[in-house]
Enzyme design. Structure first.
Site, mmCIF file in Angstrom:
data_model
loop_
_atom_site.group_PDB
_atom_site.id
_atom_site.type_symbol
_atom_site.label_atom_id
_atom_site.label_comp_id
_atom_site.label_asym_id
_atom_site.label_seq_id
_atom_site.Cartn_x
_atom_site.Cartn_y
_atom_site.Cartn_z
ATOM 1 C CB SER A 40 -0.743 0.221 1.235
ATOM 2 O OG SER A 40 -0.123 0.162 2.454
ATOM 3 C CB SER A 166 9.585 10.950 7.861
ATOM 4 O OG SER A 166 8.660 11.844 8.552
ATOM 5 C CE1 TYR A 192 7.825 6.223 9.774
ATOM 6 C CE2 TYR A 192 8.274 8.540 10.060
ATOM 7 C CZ TYR A 192 7.706 7.507 9.364
ATOM 8 O OH TYR A 192 7.650 7.332 7.915
ATOM 9 C CE LYS A 196 10.912 6.187 8.124
ATOM 10 N NZ LYS A 196 11.263 5.210 6.867
ATOM 11 C CB THR A 227 0.191 6.950 2.593
ATOM 12 O OG1 THR A 227 0.766 7.245 3.992
ATOM 13 C CG2 THR A 227 1.048 7.401 1.625
#
Length: 305
Positions: A40, A166, A192, A196, A227
């Site tokens: 996805s 990101s 997160y 990254k 998304t």
């Protein structure tokens, strides 16, 4: 500076910059690409576009049903008969190793590796192997998979590695002493962003290490893309920004450009947004000192072993 960059993360920034872009070239059918997180969002679009451009694409995903559905849909949309599915839970070192083993046994060449798979948990959870989930999936997994596939990538040169990052990375530094996010109240967005940032450190590390071997390594920021992952993990952000979010195809454009463009072939170790190199660190101290970077790599090597 960050506010100005943030505006560029929206669909308006994409539309403004794309006016000067050229059409992407068709690839030889012999070029093989591995795309993680391909069921996805950005990974799904990346796999589809690479297939459109003629590459053999190996889609990696955790859910067998979603993975096969993606393969079937891309085959129908592109006419490609060179798609393959590889099931792997990339939060687990054992699955990463098994995936790499299968690829190395079967694939004579791997020309493109897209490290896209990532999670943003709402609470701190451990994998079956006892590691914090965001760290294991978003940083340790691409480190281990890339290291295991490097010999084949080098043998297949010219080859390219693209790491999907990101904008949250800009707000995070390297914290080797809390790499699994134990201290304080758990914040999934921070975990997160830390992962990254670590992946940016690895991008620059691999780029320097592989420069003479015909393998380029670049990182990219997709901008703010609409998304399933963003909608599920950041519902507040999604609700606030949904009118200005990019489509997944817009967000994935620079991934594909880095994978196939002749112009991109001459660059390595950069951080890209909309086919342009950008600063990988804005705020002082976030890039990590040379000693912190070495400590991070050493720690990843130990945890991956």
């Amino acid at each position: 500076v960050y506010k100005r960059q943030a505006l560029g993360f929206t669909r308006f920034g994409y539309e403004l910059r794309k006016r000067t872009w050229s059409t992407l070239p068709v690839l030889p059918e012999s070029r093989t690409a591995v795309v993680t997180g391909a069921t996805s969002g950005l990974g799904r679009v990346t796999a589809e576009r690479l297939a459109e451009l003629g590459a053999r694409v190996i889609l990696v995903g955790r859910n067998p049903e979603k993975l096969q559905k993606a393969v079937n849909e891309i085959a129908a949309e592109t006419g490609s008969d060179s798609l393959q599915a590889e099931v792997a839970d990339l939060s687990l070192k054992s699955d990463v190793r098994a995936l790499a083993h299968r690829l190395l046994e079967r694939e004579e060449a791997i020309h493109i590796l897209v490290n896209n798979a990532a999670v943003l948990p709402s609470e701190r959870k451990l994998t079956r192997e006892g590691l914090e989930t965001a760290f294991a999936t978003d940083l340790l997994s691409p480190f281990l998979l890339t290291e295991l596939l490097l010999p084949r990538l080098c043998d297949s040169a010219p080859a390219r590695i693209i790491n999907v990052l990101s904008g949250g990375m800009y707000l995070s530094g390297v914290d080797v002493n809390d790499i699994e996010n134990v201290k304080g109240k758990y914040d999934g967005s921070r975990a997160y962003a830390r992962a990254k940032r670590g992946l940016m450190v690895l991008t620059e590390h691999w780029a320097a290490r592989l420069e003479s071997k015909g393998v380029t390594v670049n990182a990219m920021h997709p901008g703010w893309a609409d998304t399933p992952g963003v909608k599920e993990s950041l519902p507040g952000f999604h609700k606030l920004t949904r009118k200005v979010l990019r489509t997944p195809r817009q967000g994935a454009d620079t991934i594909v450009w880095l994978a196939v463009s002749p112009k991109a072939a001459g660059h390595t170790g950069k951080f890209w947004l909309d086919r342009e190199p950008h600063l990988s660190a804005i705020f002082p101290g976030t890039a990590g000192s040379p000693s912190q970077r070495i400590q991070l790599i050493n720690k990843l090597e130990r945890l991956a072993a």
